[in-house]
Structures are given as C-alpha cells and as structure tokens.
Design an enzyme around this catalytic site. Structure first.
Site, PDB file in Angstrom:
ATOM      1  N   PHE A 149      -6.816   9.301  34.455  1.00 39.57           N
ATOM      2  CA  PHE A 149      -6.603  10.474  33.622  1.00 39.57           C
ATOM      3  C   PHE A 149      -7.854  10.803  32.828  1.00 39.57           C
ATOM      4  CE2 PHE A 149      -2.431   8.712  34.440  1.00 39.57           C
ATOM      5  CZ  PHE A 149      -1.742   9.846  34.852  1.00 39.57           C
ATOM      6  N   CYS A 150      -7.938  12.043  32.392  1.00 39.07           N
ATOM      7  CA  CYS A 150      -9.061  12.560  31.622  1.00 39.07           C
ATOM      8  C   CYS A 150      -9.388  11.592  30.476  1.00 39.07           C
ATOM      9  CB  CYS A 150      -8.692  13.939  31.085  1.00 39.07           C
ATOM     10  SG  CYS A 150     -10.016  14.764  30.198  1.00 39.07           S
ATOM     11  N   PRO A 151     -10.652  11.248  30.342  1.00 38.21           N
ATOM     12  CA  PRO A 151     -11.861  11.777  30.961  1.00 38.21           C
ATOM     13  C   PRO A 151     -12.388  10.948  32.134  1.00 38.21           C
ATOM     14  CG  PRO A 151     -12.503  10.476  29.075  1.00 38.21           C
ATOM     15  CD  PRO A 151     -10.979  10.402  29.174  1.00 38.21           C
TER      16      PRO A 151
END
Length: 83
Positions: free
Chosen positions: A19-21
């Site tokens: 997941f981000c980042p």
C-alpha cells in the site's frame, strides 16, 4: 490482455499486497536499475497506484505506455526515460 503482454519487459515490479507509499518507493528504485528506454511492467493491487504511478512518470519523465485493471489488479507498462 494488453498488446504489451506480448512484448518481453526488461524488468518486473510486483507490488501486489503493498500500500501507498511502498509501490512508488519500490518503483523509484526499480527504474534506476533499468537502462534508459527500458520497458518495466508493474503489477499492483493498491487502487491509489492508478493515481500515483501516472504522476510519478510525469514528474520524472518516464513514459506510461499502458495502464489497465484486471479483477482488482492494476497493470502498468512504463518506458524509462533515456539520458
């Protein structure tokens, strides 16, 4: 199936489950390992990559050749910038 699936990529980044980042951080490192003009295929499952990866390419001068979604998986084909 994309037309790019028939073209061998110079590199593959599998960011599935991240997941981000993290996907963009890994992408940043991966493009450094490829020669200029190299073709990179990215596989991701985080919906934010649909926004983040195109912006990454635009900001750093890489060419986003194709972007698609297949059953919740996001695929990107990126041509790395030449020197």
């Amino acid at each position: 199936m994309s037309e790019f699936d028939k073209v061998p990529a110079d590199g593959l980044l599998d960011a599935t489950g991240l997941f981000c980042p993290e996907p963009v951080m890994l992408l940043h490192n991966k493009v450094r390992d490829l020669p200029g003009g190299g073709l990179l295929k990215v596989i991701a499952t985080d919906p934010s990559t649909r926004r983040d990866i195109p912006k990454f390419c635009l900001f750093l001068g890489h060419e986003l050749l194709q972007q698609e979604e297949q059953d919740g998986t996001y695929l990107f084909w990126i041509r790395t910038k030449t020197a």
